[in-house]
Scaffold this motif. Sequence first.
Motif, PDB file in Angstrom:
ATOM      1  N   ILE A  39      -5.061  28.391  40.635  1.00  0.00           N
ATOM      2  CA  ILE A  39      -5.125  29.165  39.400  1.00  0.00           C
ATOM      3  C   ILE A  39      -4.904  30.655  39.673  1.00  0.00           C
ATOM      4  O   ILE A  39      -5.627  31.268  40.459  1.00  0.00           O
ATOM      5  N   GLU A  49     -16.085  18.587  38.081  1.00  0.00           N
ATOM      6  CA  GLU A  49     -15.512  19.492  37.082  1.00  0.00           C
ATOM      7  C   GLU A  49     -16.143  20.872  37.161  1.00  0.00           C
ATOM      8  O   GLU A  49     -17.351  21.003  37.400  1.00  0.00           O
ATOM      9  N   HIS A  50     -15.325  21.902  36.944  1.00  0.00           N
ATOM     10  CA  HIS A  50     -15.807  23.270  36.757  1.00  0.00           C
ATOM     11  C   HIS A  50     -15.073  23.898  35.580  1.00  0.00           C
ATOM     12  O   HIS A  50     -13.914  23.575  35.301  1.00  0.00           O
ATOM     13  N   SER A  51     -15.743  24.831  34.901  1.00  0.00           N
ATOM     14  CA  SER A  51     -15.092  25.700  33.927  1.00  0.00           C
ATOM     15  C   SER A  51     -14.663  26.966  34.666  1.00  0.00           C
ATOM     16  O   SER A  51     -15.479  27.604  35.343  1.00  0.00           O
ATOM     17  N   VAL A  52     -13.371  27.319  34.534  1.00  0.00           N
ATOM     18  CA  VAL A  52     -12.786  28.375  35.360  1.00  0.00           C
ATOM     19  C   VAL A  52     -11.959  29.327  34.497  1.00  0.00           C
ATOM     20  O   VAL A  52     -11.129  28.888  33.694  1.00  0.00           O
ATOM     21  N   PRO A  82      -8.899  32.749  40.388  1.00  0.00           N
ATOM     22  CA  PRO A  82      -9.833  31.917  39.618  1.00  0.00           C
ATOM     23  C   PRO A  82     -11.263  32.451  39.681  1.00  0.00           C
ATOM     24  O   PRO A  82     -11.730  32.890  40.725  1.00  0.00           O
ATOM     25  N   LEU A  85     -10.718  18.996  43.320  1.00  0.00           N
ATOM     26  CA  LEU A  85     -11.101  20.014  42.346  1.00  0.00           C
ATOM     27  C   LEU A  85     -10.919  21.408  42.939  1.00  0.00           C
ATOM     28  O   LEU A  85     -10.353  22.303  42.294  1.00  0.00           O
ATOM     29  N   ILE A 113     -11.394  22.170  34.602  1.00  0.00           N
ATOM     30  CA  ILE A 113     -10.610  21.393  35.567  1.00  0.00           C
ATOM     31  C   ILE A 113     -11.482  20.215  36.004  1.00  0.00           C
ATOM     32  O   ILE A 113     -12.596  20.421  36.492  1.00  0.00           O
ATOM     33  N   ILE A 125      -1.659  23.464  39.143  1.00  0.00           N
ATOM     34  CA  ILE A 125      -2.999  22.894  39.243  1.00  0.00           C
ATOM     35  C   ILE A 125      -2.900  21.384  39.430  1.00  0.00           C
ATOM     36  O   ILE A 125      -3.527  20.800  40.325  1.00  0.00           O
ATOM     37  N   ILE A 174     -14.852  30.963  38.848  1.00  0.00           N
ATOM     38  CA  ILE A 174     -15.623  29.771  38.490  1.00  0.00           C
ATOM     39  C   ILE A 174     -16.849  30.196  37.700  1.00  0.00           C
ATOM     40  O   ILE A 174     -17.738  30.877  38.222  1.00  0.00           O
ATOM     41  N   ILE A 193      -8.447  24.429  41.559  1.00  0.00           N
ATOM     42  CA  ILE A 193      -8.948  25.756  41.214  1.00  0.00           C
ATOM     43  C   ILE A 193      -8.219  26.827  42.022  1.00  0.00           C
ATOM     44  O   ILE A 193      -7.859  27.893  41.502  1.00  0.00           O
ATOM     45  N   GLU A 194      -7.967  26.555  43.282  1.00  0.00           N
ATOM     46  CA  GLU A 194      -7.300  27.520  44.153  1.00  0.00           C
ATOM     47  C   GLU A 194      -5.900  27.857  43.647  1.00  0.00           C
ATOM     48  O   GLU A 194      -5.389  28.965  43.900  1.00  0.00           O
TER      49      GLU A 194
END
Length: 253
Positions: free
Chosen positions: A142, A237-240, A247, A135, A205, A151, A249, A139-140
Amino acid sequence: MIMLKSPDEIERMRRASVIVAEILAEVAAHVRPGVSTADLDALAEELTRKHGSKPAFKGYVVGGRTFPATICISVNDEVVHGIPSSRRVLREGDIVGLDFGVCHDGYFGDAARTVAVGSVSAEAKRLMTVTAAALAAGIEAIRPGAHIADISGAIQDVAEGAGFSLVREFVGHGIGRKLHEDPQVPNYRTGARGVRLAEGLVLAIEPMVNAGGPEVYMKEDGWTAATRDGRLSAHFEHSVAVTAGGPYILSRA
């Protein structure tokens, strides 16, 4: 249709996502042997109402089926969308996927984590560590000008590089005024570059990583997906948000 969010909308989504993160942390703190998944669901709903929010999943309809609970709780070989039950009591050594979302002030937040019940096996620890790292790698990747495939590839390289497999049937997604928006975000390379990332795009993600093979099946309840080979699965999971600085977060307490 892909909907880019204004700074004000991203701030509203951050507030919704922080509520998600705080409630997830509280629910995770109550994970222990002897607790039923229904107990955890009741706690999640109580905390959601206290925040003046609405559960994102309860009442969600797919293919004529309605999800009956506030939080998805998936145990051991269950991958995602597990339905809480008073009959499902957690035991020492289990791992538990907690997938949770809310709607607050008209915007959605969504996040997930997998936690240990007491002392767990070395394989379970490694699976959770690698999934969280996958994960983080996704994210990295993005940034404005990158593509969905960047991604996907970052997630796949971490998970498969550790000898694990990625579920193909479920993917990440856009999020905003709806829980699921375009675009889809696969956790594996599809051969296409996918959507070009732009400032204001917000993505959920969520790699789902299996200790064994990638194949899953649907249980009789019509919601719970589990590994075909019965081996463990983990989900984070995270919303980003995509910003000029990279990114952001949203679902971090």
